[in-house]
Structures are given as C-alpha cells and as structure tokens.
Design a protein around this motif. Structure first.
Motif, PDB file in Angstrom:
ATOM      1  N   SER A   1       0.865  -1.185   0.000  1.00 21.17           N
ATOM      2  CA  SER A   1       0.000   0.000   0.000  1.00 21.17           C
ATOM      3  C   SER A   1       0.899   1.231   0.000  1.00 21.17           C
ATOM      4  CB  SER A   1      -0.887  -0.024   1.236  1.00 21.17           C
ATOM      5  OG  SER A   1      -1.614   1.171   1.318  1.00 21.17           O
ATOM      6  N   GLN A   2       0.367   2.321  -0.535  1.00 18.36           N
ATOM      7  CA  GLN A   2       1.193   3.526  -0.658  1.00 18.36           C
ATOM      8  C   GLN A   2       1.689   4.012   0.715  1.00 18.36           C
ATOM      9  OE1 GLN A   2      -1.891   3.093  -1.798  1.00 18.36           O
ATOM     10  NE2 GLN A   2      -2.140   3.921  -3.873  1.00 18.36           N
ATOM     11  N   SER A   3       2.743   4.817   0.649  1.00 19.31           N
ATOM     12  CA  SER A   3       3.318   5.364   1.895  1.00 19.31           C
ATOM     13  C   SER A   3       2.260   6.152   2.669  1.00 19.31           C
ATOM     14  CB  SER A   3       4.470   6.313   1.562  1.00 19.31           C
ATOM     15  OG  SER A   3       5.512   5.599   0.993  1.00 19.31           O
ATOM     16  N   GLY A   4       2.276   5.971   3.955  1.00 20.28           N
ATOM     17  CA  GLY A   4       1.430   6.783   4.830  1.00 20.28           C
ATOM     18  C   GLY A   4      -0.043   6.469   4.745  1.00 20.28           C
ATOM     19  N   THR A   5      -0.390   5.233   4.384  1.00 19.74           N
ATOM     20  CA  THR A   5      -1.814   4.908   4.261  1.00 19.74           C
ATOM     21  C   THR A   5      -2.284   3.976   5.390  1.00 19.74           C
ATOM     22  OG1 THR A   5      -1.174   3.163   2.718  1.00 19.74           O
ATOM     23  CG2 THR A   5      -1.969   5.223   1.748  1.00 19.74           C
ATOM     24  N   GLY A   6      -1.464   3.792   6.382  1.00 22.75           N
ATOM     25  CA  GLY A   6      -1.914   3.051   7.562  1.00 22.75           C
ATOM     26  C   GLY A   6      -1.527   1.587   7.619  1.00 22.75           C
ATOM     27  N   LYS A   7      -0.425   1.200   6.985  1.00 22.26           N
ATOM     28  CA  LYS A   7       0.016  -0.207   7.030  1.00 22.26           C
ATOM     29  C   LYS A   7       0.456  -0.564   8.455  1.00 22.26           C
ATOM     30  CE  LYS A   7       3.099   0.350   3.730  1.00 22.26           C
ATOM     31  NZ  LYS A   7       2.762   1.703   3.262  1.00 22.26           N
ATOM     32  N   THR A   8       1.232   0.345   9.057  1.00 16.02           N
ATOM     33  CA  THR A   8       1.747   0.045  10.399  1.00 16.02           C
ATOM     34  C   THR A   8       0.583  -0.188  11.357  1.00 16.02           C
ATOM     35  OG1 THR A   8       3.550   1.544   9.889  1.00 16.02           O
ATOM     36  CG2 THR A   8       3.343   0.887  12.187  1.00 16.02           C
ATOM     37  N   ALA A   9      -0.368   0.701  11.289  1.00 17.71           N
ATOM     38  CA  ALA A   9      -1.533   0.557  12.174  1.00 17.71           C
ATOM     39  C   ALA A   9      -2.213  -0.786  11.935  1.00 17.71           C
ATOM     40  CB  ALA A   9      -2.493   1.714  11.924  1.00 17.71           C
ATOM     41  N   ALA A  10      -2.241  -1.220  10.675  1.00 20.68           N
ATOM     42  CA  ALA A  10      -2.919  -2.484  10.346  1.00 20.68           C
ATOM     43  C   ALA A  10      -2.223  -3.671  11.014  1.00 20.68           C
ATOM     44  CB  ALA A  10      -2.953  -2.664   8.825  1.00 20.68           C
ATOM     45  N   PHE A  11      -0.918  -3.804  10.842  1.00 16.85           N
ATOM     46  CA  PHE A  11      -0.282  -5.003  11.429  1.00 16.85           C
ATOM     47  C   PHE A  11      -0.149  -4.902  12.943  1.00 16.85           C
ATOM     48  CE2 PHE A  11       3.749  -2.904   9.802  1.00 16.85           C
ATOM     49  CZ  PHE A  11       4.416  -2.730  11.009  1.00 16.85           C
ATOM     50  N   VAL A  12      -0.113  -3.674  13.459  1.00 18.43           N
ATOM     51  CA  VAL A  12      -0.075  -3.535  14.928  1.00 18.43           C
ATOM     52  C   VAL A  12      -1.404  -4.024  15.503  1.00 18.43           C
ATOM     53  CG1 VAL A  12      -0.064  -1.830  16.797  1.00 18.43           C
ATOM     54  CG2 VAL A  12       1.680  -1.733  15.036  1.00 18.43           C
ATOM     55  N   LEU A  13      -2.498  -3.695  14.819  1.00 18.87           N
ATOM     56  CA  LEU A  13      -3.809  -4.169  15.282  1.00 18.87           C
ATOM     57  C   LEU A  13      -3.860  -5.694  15.234  1.00 18.87           C
ATOM     58  CD1 LEU A  13      -6.334  -1.635  13.707  1.00 18.87           C
ATOM     59  CD2 LEU A  13      -5.931  -2.049  16.134  1.00 18.87           C
ATOM     60  N   ALA A  14      -3.253  -6.276  14.201  1.00 15.24           N
ATOM     61  CA  ALA A  14      -3.243  -7.741  14.085  1.00 15.24           C
ATOM     62  C   ALA A  14      -2.458  -8.358  15.246  1.00 15.24           C
ATOM     63  CB  ALA A  14      -2.632  -8.151  12.753  1.00 15.24           C
ATOM     64  N   MET A  15      -1.311  -7.793  15.557  1.00 13.03           N
ATOM     65  CA  MET A  15      -0.489  -8.345  16.649  1.00 13.03           C
ATOM     66  C   MET A  15      -1.232  -8.224  17.979  1.00 13.03           C
ATOM     67  SD  MET A  15       3.531  -7.528  15.999  1.00 13.03           S
ATOM     68  CE  MET A  15       3.501  -5.771  15.985  1.00 13.03           C
ATOM     69  N   LEU A  16      -1.804  -7.042  18.216  1.00 11.30           N
ATOM     70  CA  LEU A  16      -2.491  -6.824  19.494  1.00 11.30           C
ATOM     71  C   LEU A  16      -3.730  -7.714  19.624  1.00 11.30           C
ATOM     72  CD1 LEU A  16      -2.138  -2.948  19.800  1.00 11.30           C
ATOM     73  CD2 LEU A  16      -1.175  -4.627  21.367  1.00 11.30           C
ATOM     74  N   SER A  17      -4.342  -8.061  18.487  1.00  9.34           N
ATOM     75  CA  SER A  17      -5.530  -8.919  18.529  1.00  9.34           C
ATOM     76  C   SER A  17      -5.153 -10.359  18.864  1.00  9.34           C
ATOM     77  CB  SER A  17      -6.244  -8.917  17.178  1.00  9.34           C
ATOM     78  OG  SER A  17      -6.589  -7.622  16.822  1.00  9.34           O
ATOM     79  N   ARG A  18      -3.977 -10.785  18.445  1.00  4.72           N
ATOM     80  CA  ARG A  18      -3.593 -12.196  18.601  1.00  4.72           C
ATOM     81  C   ARG A  18      -2.886 -12.505  19.919  1.00  4.72           C
ATOM     82  NH1 ARG A  18      -5.435 -15.345  15.096  1.00  4.72           N
ATOM     83  NH2 ARG A  18      -5.610 -14.716  12.925  1.00  4.72           N
ATOM     84  N   VAL A  19      -2.432 -11.483  20.578  1.00  2.00           N
ATOM     85  CA  VAL A  19      -1.605 -11.721  21.762  1.00  2.00           C
ATOM     86  C   VAL A  19      -2.461 -12.160  22.954  1.00  2.00           C
ATOM     87  CG1 VAL A  19      -1.523  -9.456  22.932  1.00  2.00           C
ATOM     88  CG2 VAL A  19       0.554 -10.762  22.609  1.00  2.00           C
TER      89      VAL A  19
END
Ligand SMILES: Nc1ncnc2c1ncn2[C@@H]1O[C@H](COP(=O)(O)OP(=O)(O)OP(=O)(O)O)[C@@H](O)[C@H]1O
Length: 736
Positions: free
Chosen positions: A385-403
């Motif tokens: 996905s393009q720069s600054g479109t929220g990729k980091t937020a996406a995988f952080v949400l995935a990690m926090l959901s699985r922990v």
C-alpha cells in the motif's frame, strides 16, 4: 717533600714510563703501609704475591718493588721494616700462622703470615686514603681525557707522584691488592652515573661476606640503585607529598550531600487532557497562533505542559482534518473504506486505543487486510500500500488482537530495517495497546542490553534483524517456536538487502509452521515479490497497480542546477519562498549531508542532521526533537527514507537523487523518500535538485512511474491547482 726516585735510585726525569709507574705504585704502597690501613684481605693478598718480602716504603728510602712474579727482570730489594713494624703494632692478630718455605737453592725460610685485624687507630688516615682512591677511580669515567699532569693535580698527589698517569696508578692498585677486583668494581659502580644495565652481579657476589663494610655498603647501594624503576624517585616524592598533605589537612572530608528534589510533574488525567485540547483549539481558532514560550509563570509545569501541548497540537490538527474524511469516502482514494472499525470485529480495548489515537475509519489497506489477518485459522499475507496509508496501524492491530496477555513470553515478533523505525512502530503498539492490560512491548534494538539468561516476559518484540537474531540464537532470550505472529515491515528491503535478507530468513525458518507471517511494504520489485511468495506459505496478496504507486496528494518538482552550490542556492530560494511546516532533505552520502548542514547552519537556519554514523541515543534524540517541532529541517540520508512518520512534514527535498550502486535510479527509495510527506491524505511537496547531467536519471524515474507530462508549477501546497491531473508528478521549473 721528597723527590720520587726509581727502584734503582734513578731520577724521575731519566725513567721510562714503566719505571715511573712502578715508582708511583711503590710510593702509593708506601702510603698504604705507612698509614696503617687495615684490610685483612689485602694483607693476605699482599702476602700471596710475595711470600718472601713485604712491600713497604719508608719516606726517604727507595721504594721496594713488591711484584717479582710479574716483573722478574727487576730485582727485589730489602724492604724497610720500620713502618711495617709500627703498623703491625697497631693491629691485633686474629689468626697466627707461620709458613715454612724452601727456596730453589735449598734454603728454608720461615715467614709470619698471621692474619691481623683492622686497626682502630687509623680511622682518619683511612678516610684520606679512601678519598684519594675514590677520586682516582672517578677520574676514569670523565669524558674528556686529561693529561697525566692534570690528573695528578686534580687528585692532589704529593709532588713525587706528579706525572704518573691515572691508569698507571689504578693498574698498580689492582695488582698491588689495594682492593680486590670486586672491591674496586664496587667503587666504580658507586661512582658511575646511574644506569639501568645491571652490573655483573656474579662477580660482585663472589666475595660477598668477605669484603669490608665500606665495600659492602657500596655494594648494597649499587644494588638498591640498580633495582629502581624509572620515575621511582618522582613517585616516591609524590607519595610523600600526598602523605604530608593528608596529615596536615585540618578539616575532615565533607560527605556527599543528598538533596531531595520533589517531582512536580503530574500525569494529566483524561479530563485534563481534553480540557487542554479544547484550550488549544480555542487558541488556534481565535488568532491561529499559539505562543507557548510566552507563558513563563511556572517553569516546572511549563516544561511538561509544553511537551504535552506539542503533542496535542499535532493530534488536534489530524483530528480536525476534514480532508481525510472526504478521501475516505472517495472510492479512488487509498484511504477509502466501506466498513467501520467496529465492523472489523476488533476487541473493545483495541477500539478504545484506535479512537484515542484519533482514527475514525479504517483506510483501504486496513479494511482489506484486517479481516484476512484476524481470520481463523490465521492466514499469511503479503500486502502493498502507498506510503502513509496506515500499514503500520494495520499489522499492529493484528499483533495486538492475537496476543494473549496472560502468557508471559514473546508471542509476536516484528522486524524493521532501522532503529528509528523499530522505535516508532513500538510507540504505535504502546499507544494503540494502551487499554490492553498486561500486554507489553520490548525493543530488540542496538543499545538495549539484556543480560544472558534473563527471562523475557513481554509479549511483543519489535527489533532490527541483527539484534533479534542475537537474542534468539546467541542469548536464547526469545523462543522462536512460541511465536504466533511474525511481521516483516518494509519487507522488500528486508528480503532484498543482503545482510537483512540472511538474518530475516534465518529467523523466519526457525518459526513454527502455524505462525502467521505478515509482509508489508509500499514498494515491491517484481523479483522480490516472487521471492516473498516462495518463502511465505499460501499467502494472501494485496498488490497495487503500478499507476497506483504514487499519491496525487504529493506534488513533485525538479530544479535544474549547475553544481552543489547552485543546488544550495535553489534550496534557499524554495525555503524562503513558501510556508514550510517541516522539511526533510535527503542526501545520497553522509558527506554531502554534513556539508549541507554546515552551510545551512552558517546561514542561520535551525537544522538537524541524522545519519547512520550517530549513536542510537543521538539518533533517537534527533528524531524526537524533530517530531516535537524543535527543529524545522531534518537533513538526512536514506536511513530515514522509509517509514518515518512525522505528520507536519510538508516538504521533502531530494538534494541528491537516490541511485543504486550501478548509478541507476533507485525507484523504491525515491518513492519512500517522497512518502515522508503527504501522510494519510495530507498534501505534500517534493523537490528534486538536479544537476544538468543527472536529468536522464530523473526522466527514467518519471517513465518508471508513468507520470503525466509536466504542468504549470505552483509552489504553494495549500493551493490546489484546479486543472491538475490526478497523478501530477514531475513538473519542470526554471532554475531560480
Ligand atoms: N485509520 C486511520 N485514520 C486516521 N489516521 C490514520 C489511520 N491509520 C493510520 N493513520 C495515521 O496515518 C499516518 C501514517 O500511518 P502509517 O505510519 O501506519 O502508514 P504506513 O503505510 O505504515 O506508512 P509508510 O509506508 O511510510 O510506512 C500515521 O500518522 C497514522 O497515525
């Protein structure tokens, strides 16, 4: 005063050198015998030399030659007994000994060879004699050779010894037995300048115990001198100086003072924060400016409030951005979404965290990726996905959901290519997981030293590949078999760069088969994409079309320049011509970055420099200061090209175009660099400073991203050109 005559009564002037030497030696012996110097050993040696006659000289009489063995051609004369007898009277016999000897002619001789003690009455004259001998010895070491006349004058010899060379006298002394070789050597050593070359100890110690006290004194002195180390004297003086100083110090040493400084900083409650937020908004609405520095009533509170306000200003600016909401309703925008966060079935505490960060709706990548990432059973994903479109937020949400917060061991592992990026991702985890009780994050980055054997209880580990590898395999701090989610941020660089690739793939191979693998980046070269698909089992894929890569909220320009100086001038013109929030200037080399920093500083600009050679602490502090708006311009290298998210950055300048080792354009880096501005739908400007000969490189970049032909430039990012095409990218401007 008497005249010195030769052994046969001949005059001094008529004698040859050898006869003179013998005459002098005999005279010297006369002194020794006459003054009653008492050295038992010498006496014994003397008797060894000539058992038939004792050498002695009486003033007025011809000195007898005592050394027949060495000089057989010279006849022995009867020695006068007068002084000898007198001196004998002053001595005490220690051991009586009479020796019977048969001469070659058959005649039998009885000699008294008793050993006698040192005379107690001859102290004073002994000293004179000693002094004389010592001076004679010392002369041997004088650098400039002197004439025999000079020497004899120096040692104050009686006139009958004038003209005798020093060597002759010493030679005679040695032969005569005025001192044993060891004894003489003692004298020599004692009178020599100090040296660290040890004298021949074997020789010296041979007669140890037999020699007299004076000789022993010099022997010990010599030993002492030779054992010293260089600087010993100085150190000794120093030690004494300190001791004296300590003794003379009157006052006792003052004890360290413990001063208690109360911590006045209170962590503001949510209520307080919202009150502050409103205050800031009102201020901004009233006059559009907020002068924090003017408020100087309470220093302690000011600092804390200052920092908080800085954060709130940024937050309020994001929150008040209506443009984002508009874009999120535009199906062509990467921020578009049909769903809400609630519809993505996120945990309640995560929703709270998201809203606390000011997110209202998910972006396109979040909306698409989150359902795949949160599915059961877990699925792997490679997403672009393009720069600054929220990729980091996406995988952080995935990690926090699985922990699982109740399990105290590392469960999620995220690798980032740089220290800064790892730190930034970790902060997002902390902020987003604020309401996830007992979920903690740990940084596996350079400088964070954890002792071997420490039990790591934090569930989420964010780090750089090298340090993570070290923690997993060398220090055994992380058990990779227990990892549930593995994330590669900036996956293309992690796979494609040699060092990172080896480390990341080694870690990835040690993961269990059920571990979920997530790869994210704004850019993926085709070859890298293929490789990623090979190493990740059954991945879901979210891929951008080529024409979707660039963002139309970032407008790009280039400026043709002659040379580096000209580029700098053009930069100053841009800097002075438009309103800049914050700017990042990229240079290709550290050297260029340094040069530019110095130039700008000399012209009074407040800039900071961030390059790879800085320590981690320095890098962290610089990026934080820039984030806090303390510096408006950050000059850097490719170390900050990826991922760094500072919302206020409105301008990116490529002072040098990014090129690879083959001097070809580095398209990915170009895209990541300009992506530091225009974050999450905001507008941004990108300027490329080009030397004329580098223009073909720029054209290649333009072709690669299939951009529209140049249009009329507008240097104000706030001024949206109405006729601008969707993908206006490169616009030609004249050299300022
Ligand atoms: N749903 C959202 N709503 C509002 N803001 C968001 C949302 N998601 C992310 N952001 C903000 O957008 C900015 C960019 O997000 P993020 O850093 O996750 O992008 P990215 O795609 O990872 O960027 P890059 O490609 O540079 O790594 C951040 O400041 C983040 O807080």
């Amino acid at each position: 005063m008497e005249e010195l005559v030769g052994p046969n009564g001949q005059k001094w002037a008529n004698m040859d050198p050898e006869e003179r030497m013998l005459a002098a030696a005999t005279a010297f012996t006369h002194i020794c015998a006459g003054q009653g110097e008492g050295d038992v050993r010498r006496e014994v040696q003397c008797s060894q030399y000539d058992p038939y006659s004792k050498a002695s000289v009486t003033p007025g009489k011809r000195p007898a030659f005592p050394m027949q063995l060495q000089y057989p051609h010279i006849e022995s004369h009867t020695a006068s007994e007068t002084v000898s007898e007198a001196s004998q009277r002053l001595r005490k016999p220690v051991m009586k000994r009479k020796v019977l000897r048969r001469k070659p002619g058959g005649e039998v001789l009885v000699t008294d060879e008793s050993i006698i003690s040192e005379s107690e009455s001859g102290g004073e004259t002994d000293l004179d004699l000693w002094d004389l001998k010592q001076r004679l010895m010392n002369l041997q070491f004088q650098e400039d050779r002197e004439s025999p006349v000079d020497t004899s004058q120096k040692v104050n010899l009686p006139h009958e010894y004038q003209g005798i060379s020093q060597e002759q006298l010493i030679c005679y002394l040695q032969r005569e037995g005025m001192g044993s070789p060891a004894y003489e050597q003692d004298l020599i050593v004692a009178s020599r300048p100090k040296s660290f070359i040890l004298p021949r100890l074997d020789q010296l110690s041979r007669n140890r115990g037999k020699i007299d006290r004076v000789a022993r004194y010099f022997e010990y002195k010599r030993d002492w001198d030779s054992m010293r180390l260089p600087g010993e004297d100085h150190r000794k003086e120093l030690r004494w100086g300190i001791r004296e100083h300590m003794l003379s110090r009157a006052e006792p040493q003052s004890k360290p003072q413990h001063v208690y400084v109360p911590n006045n900083y209170l962590v503001p409650t949510e209520k307080k924060r919202s009150a502050l937020r409103w205050g800031v908004r009102c201020d901004l609405a009233n006059d559009g400016s907020l002068n924090i520095e003017e408020d100087d009533e309470d220093d302690v509170v000011d600092l804390a409030t200052n920092s908080l306000l800085n954060k709130l200003i940024r937050q309020s600016l994001v929150e008040s951005s209506h443009r984002v909401e508009v874009l999120q309703k535009d199906p062509s925008s990467p921020l578009y979404s049909v769903k809400t966060f609630e519809e993505l079935r996120l945990k309640e505490e995560l929703l709270k965290g998201i809203y606390a960060m000011g997110f209202n709706r998910p972006s396109k990548i979040q909306e698409m990726a989150l359902p795949m990432m949160l599915a059961h059973p877990p699925q792997n994903l490679i997403a672009q996905s393009q720069s600054g479109t929220g990729k980091t937020a996406a995988f952080v949400l995935a990690m926090l959901s699985r922990v699982n917060a109740l399990e105290l061991f590392p469960q999620c592992l995220c690798l980032a290519p740089t220290y800064e990026l790892a730190l930034q991702t970790g902060r997002v985890v902390e902020r987003m997981g604020k309401f996830c009780v007992d979920v903690e994050v740990m940084y596996a980055i350079r400088g964070n030293r954890i002792p071997r054997g420490t039990e790591v209880t934090k569930q989420i580990i964010i780090g750089t590949p090298g340090t993570v590898l070290d923690w997993c395999f060398k220090r055994k701090l992380i058990d990779l078999t227990k990892i549930r989610v593995f994330v590669l941020d900036e996956a293309d660089v992690m796979i494609d760069t040699q060092g990172f690739s080896d480390q990341s793939i080694r870690i990835q191979r040690a993961l269990p088969s059920e571990c979920q693998m997530l790869l994210f980046s704004a850019t993926f070269e085709d070859s890298v994409w293929q490789f990623a698909e090979r190493i990740i089992p059954d991945p879901n894929v979210i891929k951008l079309r080529k024409e979707e890569l660039t963002l139309n909220n970032i407008r790009q320009y280039y400026v043709l320049c002659e040379d580096r100086k000209d580029k700098y001038q053009a930069l100053c013109n841009i800097y002075g011509g438009i309103t800049i929030g914050q700017a990042i200037i990229f240079c290709q080399t550290r050297r260029n970055a340094k040069w530019l920093t110095v130039e700008m500083m000399q012209d009074g600009h407040q800039v900071s420099l961030l390059s790879g050679e800085l320590t981690v602490e320095q890098r962290a502090s610089i990026i934080q200061r820039f984030r806090d708006g303390k510096e408006k311009v950050l000059i850097t290298t490719n170390v900050c090209a990826r991922g760094i998210d500072v919302k206020q950055v409105t301008i990116v300048v490529n002072f040098d175009l990014p090129v690879n080792q083959a001097e070809e354009p580095d398209y990915e880096t170009y895209l990541h660099r300009i992506g530091r501005t225009g974050r999450f739908g905001k507008k941004g400007l990108a300027f490329n400073m080009i030397e004329v000969d580098k223009l073909p490189l720029l054209m290649k970049i333009q072709d690669h991203f299939s951009t529209e032909p140049p249009s009329t430039p507008s240097l104000d990012p706030a001024q949206e050109p109405s006729d601008a095409p969707v993908n206006v990218t490169i616009t030609v401007t004249a050299t300022p």
